[in-house]
Design a protein around this motif. Structure first.
Motif, PDB file in Angstrom:
ATOM      1  N   ALA A  45      46.745  52.661  32.590  1.00  0.00           N
ATOM      2  CA  ALA A  45      47.597  51.614  32.017  1.00  0.00           C
ATOM      3  C   ALA A  45      47.259  50.248  32.604  1.00  0.00           C
ATOM      4  N   ILE A  46      47.018  50.196  33.906  1.00  0.00           N
ATOM      5  CA  ILE A  46      46.655  48.923  34.548  1.00  0.00           C
ATOM      6  C   ILE A  46      45.317  48.430  34.011  1.00  0.00           C
ATOM      7  N   GLY A  47      44.332  49.310  33.897  1.00  0.00           N
ATOM      8  CA  GLY A  47      43.021  48.931  33.378  1.00  0.00           C
ATOM      9  C   GLY A  47      43.084  48.485  31.932  1.00  0.00           C
ATOM     10  N   LEU A  48      43.849  49.190  31.126  1.00  0.00           N
ATOM     11  CA  LEU A  48      43.987  48.827  29.719  1.00  0.00           C
ATOM     12  C   LEU A  48      44.678  47.472  29.573  1.00  0.00           C
ATOM     13  N   ILE A  52      42.866  44.217  27.883  1.00  0.00           N
ATOM     14  CA  ILE A  52      43.472  43.530  26.737  1.00  0.00           C
ATOM     15  C   ILE A  52      43.779  42.080  27.091  1.00  0.00           C
ATOM     16  N   GLY A  53      44.253  41.852  28.312  1.00  0.00           N
ATOM     17  CA  GLY A  53      44.544  40.483  28.747  1.00  0.00           C
ATOM     18  C   GLY A  53      43.298  39.617  28.775  1.00  0.00           C
ATOM     19  N   ALA A  59      39.586  35.270  23.419  1.00  0.00           N
ATOM     20  CA  ALA A  59      39.860  34.911  22.020  1.00  0.00           C
ATOM     21  C   ALA A  59      40.653  33.611  21.937  1.00  0.00           C
ATOM     22  N   TYR A  60      41.620  33.439  22.834  1.00  0.00           N
ATOM     23  CA  TYR A  60      42.420  32.210  22.854  1.00  0.00           C
ATOM     24  C   TYR A  60      41.539  30.998  23.161  1.00  0.00           C
TER      25      TYR A  60
END
Length: 90
Positions: A45-48, A52-53, A59-60
């Motif tokens: 979960a931390i890696g995902l 994603i961040g 992208a931003y």
């Protein structure tokens, strides 16, 4: 006599054991560690979240450059540079 029979009986494998249930060498287990490690949901979960961040940040930043009128170009050396869009009327 029951002890003798228990030693000769092969281990019962659980569904989903996969390659863990096979006899392999230590070298194979070291080289293919991910096949024998149990999944850790917290680390996943931390890696995902980090992945994603980072992807969202890239992208931003790309959209910010595009909104400001910049575009990416590549020089003859292969270096990426950003140039401001110019109108033909300027």
């Amino acid at each position: 006599m029951s002890e003798k029979n228990e030693k000769n009986v092969p281990d019962k494998h659980q569904p989903g054991d996969g390659i863990r249930s096979m006899k392999t060498s230590r070298v194979f287990r070291v080289v293919n560690f991910e096949l024998y490690a149990k999944p850790n949901m917290v680390v996943m979960a931390i890696g995902l979240t980090a992945f994603i961040g980072c992807s969202a940040y890239i992208a931003y930043m790309r959209s910010e450059w595009a909104d400001r009128g910049y575009y990416s170009t590549y020089t003859a050396d292969g270096e990426e540079t950003f140039k401001k869009r110019k109108s033909r009327w300027d």
